[in-house]
Design a protein around this motif. Structure first.
Motif, mmCIF file in Angstrom:
data_model
loop_
_atom_site.group_PDB
_atom_site.id
_atom_site.type_symbol
_atom_site.label_atom_id
_atom_site.label_comp_id
_atom_site.label_asym_id
_atom_site.label_seq_id
_atom_site.Cartn_x
_atom_site.Cartn_y
_atom_site.Cartn_z
ATOM 1 N N VAL A 70 0.836 -1.200 0.000
ATOM 2 C CA VAL A 70 0.000 0.000 0.000
ATOM 3 C C VAL A 70 0.871 1.252 0.000
ATOM 4 C CG1 VAL A 70 -1.690 1.348 1.316
ATOM 5 C CG2 VAL A 70 -1.958 -1.129 1.114
ATOM 6 N N ASP A 71 1.888 1.280 0.847
ATOM 7 C CA ASP A 71 2.790 2.439 0.906
ATOM 8 C C ASP A 71 3.526 2.637 -0.422
ATOM 9 O OD1 ASP A 71 2.088 3.041 3.493
ATOM 10 O OD2 ASP A 71 3.748 1.921 4.393
ATOM 11 N N ASP A 72 3.989 1.533 -1.006
ATOM 12 C CA ASP A 72 4.692 1.621 -2.289
ATOM 13 C C ASP A 72 3.781 2.184 -3.377
ATOM 14 O OD1 ASP A 72 6.999 0.590 -1.195
ATOM 15 O OD2 ASP A 72 6.645 -1.464 -1.902
ATOM 16 N N LEU A 73 2.568 1.671 -3.469
ATOM 17 C CA LEU A 73 1.631 2.113 -4.507
ATOM 18 C C LEU A 73 1.221 3.566 -4.312
ATOM 19 C CD1 LEU A 73 -0.575 -1.110 -4.778
ATOM 20 C CD2 LEU A 73 0.942 -0.191 -6.546
ATOM 21 N N LYS A 74 1.068 3.983 -3.072
ATOM 22 C CA LYS A 74 0.740 5.389 -2.784
ATOM 23 C C LYS A 74 1.809 6.314 -3.358
ATOM 24 C CE LYS A 74 -0.143 6.426 1.495
ATOM 25 N NZ LYS A 74 -0.095 6.354 2.982
ATOM 26 N N LYS A 75 3.043 6.005 -3.044
ATOM 27 C CA LYS A 75 4.151 6.869 -3.458
ATOM 28 C C LYS A 75 4.352 6.857 -4.973
ATOM 29 C CE LYS A 75 6.479 6.171 0.964
ATOM 30 N NZ LYS A 75 7.584 5.459 1.651
ATOM 31 N N ILE A 76 4.202 5.678 -5.578
ATOM 32 C CA ILE A 76 4.439 5.571 -7.026
ATOM 33 C C ILE A 76 3.332 6.271 -7.817
ATOM 34 C CG2 ILE A 76 4.644 3.979 -8.971
ATOM 35 C CD1 ILE A 76 5.767 1.920 -6.904
ATOM 36 N N LEU A 77 2.071 5.968 -7.494
ATOM 37 C CA LEU A 77 0.957 6.546 -8.245
ATOM 38 C C LEU A 77 0.832 8.050 -8.014
ATOM 39 C CD1 LEU A 77 -1.732 3.734 -7.836
ATOM 40 C CD2 LEU A 77 -0.321 4.248 -9.834
ATOM 41 N N ASN A 78 1.352 8.517 -6.894
ATOM 42 C CA ASN A 78 1.341 9.959 -6.622
ATOM 43 C C ASN A 78 2.237 10.721 -7.589
ATOM 44 O OD1 ASN A 78 0.635 12.305 -4.994
ATOM 45 N ND2 ASN A 78 2.734 12.236 -4.230
ATOM 46 N N LYS A 79 3.150 10.011 -8.248
ATOM 47 C CA LYS A 79 4.076 10.657 -9.178
ATOM 48 C C LYS A 79 3.454 10.879 -10.563
ATOM 49 C CE LYS A 79 8.195 8.774 -6.926
ATOM 50 N NZ LYS A 79 9.363 7.867 -7.076
ATOM 51 N N ILE A 80 2.265 10.352 -10.795
ATOM 52 C CA ILE A 80 1.608 10.561 -12.087
ATOM 53 C C ILE A 80 1.239 12.027 -12.234
ATOM 54 C CG2 ILE A 80 -0.464 10.088 -13.456
ATOM 55 C CD1 ILE A 80 -0.447 7.266 -12.387
ATOM 56 N N ASN A 81 1.613 12.602 -13.370
ATOM 57 C CA ASN A 81 1.333 14.016 -13.632
ATOM 58 C C ASN A 81 0.273 14.163 -14.719
ATOM 59 O OD1 ASN A 81 3.396 14.887 -11.831
ATOM 60 N ND2 ASN A 81 4.925 14.520 -13.417
ATOM 61 N N ALA A 82 -0.682 15.047 -14.477
ATOM 62 C CA ALA A 82 -1.686 15.398 -15.486
ATOM 63 C C ALA A 82 -1.894 16.898 -15.386
ATOM 64 C CB ALA A 82 -2.989 14.657 -15.234
ATOM 65 N N SER A 83 -2.012 17.568 -16.526
ATOM 66 C CA SER A 83 -2.101 19.032 -16.501
ATOM 67 C C SER A 83 -3.410 19.518 -15.893
ATOM 68 C CB SER A 83 -1.951 19.596 -17.920
ATOM 69 O OG SER A 83 -3.053 19.220 -18.733
ATOM 70 N N ILE A 84 -4.461 18.673 -15.927
ATOM 71 C CA ILE A 84 -5.757 19.109 -15.410
ATOM 72 C C ILE A 84 -6.245 18.240 -14.250
ATOM 73 C CG2 ILE A 84 -8.211 19.442 -15.973
ATOM 74 C CD1 ILE A 84 -7.350 20.216 -18.769
ATOM 75 N N SER A 85 -6.509 16.958 -14.505
ATOM 76 C CA SER A 85 -7.104 16.122 -13.457
ATOM 77 C C SER A 85 -6.683 14.666 -13.585
ATOM 78 C CB SER A 85 -8.642 16.185 -13.521
ATOM 79 O OG SER A 85 -9.117 17.489 -13.325
ATOM 80 N N LYS A 86 -6.894 13.939 -12.469
ATOM 81 C CA LYS A 86 -6.702 12.486 -12.443
ATOM 82 C C LYS A 86 -7.947 11.866 -11.815
ATOM 83 C CE LYS A 86 -2.819 12.809 -10.042
ATOM 84 N NZ LYS A 86 -1.540 12.467 -9.375
ATOM 85 N N TYR A 87 -8.470 10.818 -12.452
ATOM 86 C CA TYR A 87 -9.693 10.182 -11.975
ATOM 87 C C TYR A 87 -9.487 8.678 -11.838
ATOM 88 C CZ TYR A 87 -11.876 14.580 -13.423
ATOM 89 O OH TYR A 87 -12.197 15.908 -13.576
ATOM 90 N N ALA A 88 -10.257 8.076 -10.929
ATOM 91 C CA ALA A 88 -10.194 6.619 -10.747
ATOM 92 C C ALA A 88 -11.587 6.081 -10.454
ATOM 93 C CB ALA A 88 -9.245 6.266 -9.610
ATOM 94 N N ILE A 89 -11.855 4.884 -10.970
ATOM 95 C CA ILE A 89 -13.076 4.158 -10.613
ATOM 96 C C ILE A 89 -12.667 2.774 -10.120
ATOM 97 C CG2 ILE A 89 -14.559 5.404 -12.224
ATOM 98 C CD1 ILE A 89 -14.350 2.971 -14.107
ATOM 99 N N LYS A 90 -13.563 2.113 -9.402
ATOM 100 C CA LYS A 90 -13.264 0.786 -8.859
ATOM 101 C C LYS A 90 -13.681 -0.310 -9.835
ATOM 102 C CE LYS A 90 -13.595 1.713 -3.858
ATOM 103 N NZ LYS A 90 -14.071 3.080 -3.767
ATOM 104 N N GLY A 91 -12.833 -1.362 -9.898
ATOM 105 C CA GLY A 91 -13.199 -2.569 -10.622
ATOM 106 C C GLY A 91 -13.761 -3.590 -9.657
ATOM 107 N N ASP A 92 -14.294 -4.664 -10.172
ATOM 108 C CA ASP A 92 -14.916 -5.671 -9.313
ATOM 109 C C ASP A 92 -13.934 -6.279 -8.316
ATOM 110 O OD1 ASP A 92 -14.029 -6.652 -11.978
ATOM 111 O OD2 ASP A 92 -14.448 -8.628 -11.156
ATOM 112 N N ASN A 93 -12.640 -6.351 -8.671
ATOM 113 C CA ASN A 93 -11.647 -6.920 -7.767
ATOM 114 C C ASN A 93 -11.210 -5.961 -6.661
ATOM 115 O OD1 ASN A 93 -10.155 -9.747 -8.708
ATOM 116 N ND2 ASN A 93 -11.257 -8.720 -10.349
#
Length: 284
Positions: A108-131
């Motif tokens: 969880v800590d690793d994924l938090k830090k890595i995904l936080n590095k994603i850059n987008a000029s406007i927004s970032k969105y996420a939805i949940k999958g069944d898993n």
């Protein structure tokens, strides 16, 4: 007697060749087919798109199924590739986790830090999958830390080089809950916006009914995992049916299915490399 021995030897040799071929296919599918991230770029042309959004760049990625064939290093590579493309919006379409893989605090800590590095000029969105529903708390913790807006039967407005926005809508998983379309599409402003729908399962397209959707981004299918000549995909999962990857026109909606990054149930990909999608939107 000698002739019989020769015949047995030929049969034995043939069996060895067959075993070698099968072993090679399995090894390729497991250790090579699941690596080598591809970028699939697609122009999306729609006459109803506000002209201010010409050239707007959207990246979608999905179905990581972390811990099966996708490692922490793989996620780091994904983030680097995304950032090199300089997207305006980044969208994660569900299944960060896999229901058969136990997640620990370090992951969880690793994924938090890595995904936080994603850059987008406007927004970032996420939805949940069944898993993701078996690890909802971890999912929410990771994506909130990474500054993603988690859309669950909710929506947002996006502005780009002008005063006319487009609406982006995200639903819950079709396989895990009854989608509340009224809440998902609701907005205080009754104006008709150009609308992009995010839903993990492609079959959500069959449930929309009277709602207006110009573009839909979806995933879940993993491209059928194993592709062979003249067959689109061997594995077909509930919720995706024949919507495996690429573009589909369903009624008046353009639907784009992301074939994902990881694996599910079977740790193989054949002629179906892990991929992320880059879409460039145009008015005409």
């Amino acid at each position: 007697m000698e002739e019989k021995k020769n015949k047995i030897g030929k049969i034995f040799g043939l069996l060895i060749i067959i075993v070698i071929i099968i072993s090679s296919i399995v090894a390729y599918s497991r250790y090579f087919g699941t690596t080598g991230l591809e970028i699939i770029e697609t122009p999306v042309v729609h006459n109803d798109l506000p002209t201010s959004f010409n050239g707007f760049k959207v990246i979608t990625f999905s179905d990581i199924h972390y811990g099966r064939t996708t490692t922490t290093k793989d996620v780091e590579k994904i983030v680097k590739k995304i950032n090199k493309l300089r997207p305006d919006v980044v969208i994660f379409l569900g299944d960060l986790f896999d229901e058969d893989v136990k997640i620990d605090n370090k992951s969880v800590d690793d994924l938090k830090k890595i995904l936080n590095k994603i850059n987008a000029s406007i927004s970032k969105y996420a939805i949940k999958g069944d898993n993701d529903y078996s690890n909802q708390k971890y999912y929410d913790t990771i994506f909130k830390y990474a500054n993603f807006d988690i859309l669950e039967n909710s929506n947002d407005l996006i502005y780009y080089k002008g005063n006319t926005p487009i609406k982006i809508i995200g639903t819950t998983s079709l396989l895990k809950s009854k989608i509340d379309f009224d809440s998902a599409f609701k907005n205080e402003d009754e104006n008709e916006y150009f609308t992009i729908l995010l839903s993990h399962e492609p079959n959500t397209i069959n449930e929309i009914k009277d709602k207006k959707v110009n573009i839909m981004f979806t995933a879940h299918s993993l491209g059928g995992l194993i592709n062979v000549p003249f067959v689109d995909g061997v594995m077909k999962y509930k919720g995706s049916d024949n919507y495996l990857k690429g573009e589909y026109k369903v009624n008046s909606t353009l639907m784009y299915v992301n074939s994902g990054i990881g694996t599910y149930k079977y740790d193989f990909r054949w002629f179906n490399r892990p991929s992320i999608n880059l879409y460039r939107l145009y008015n005409n």
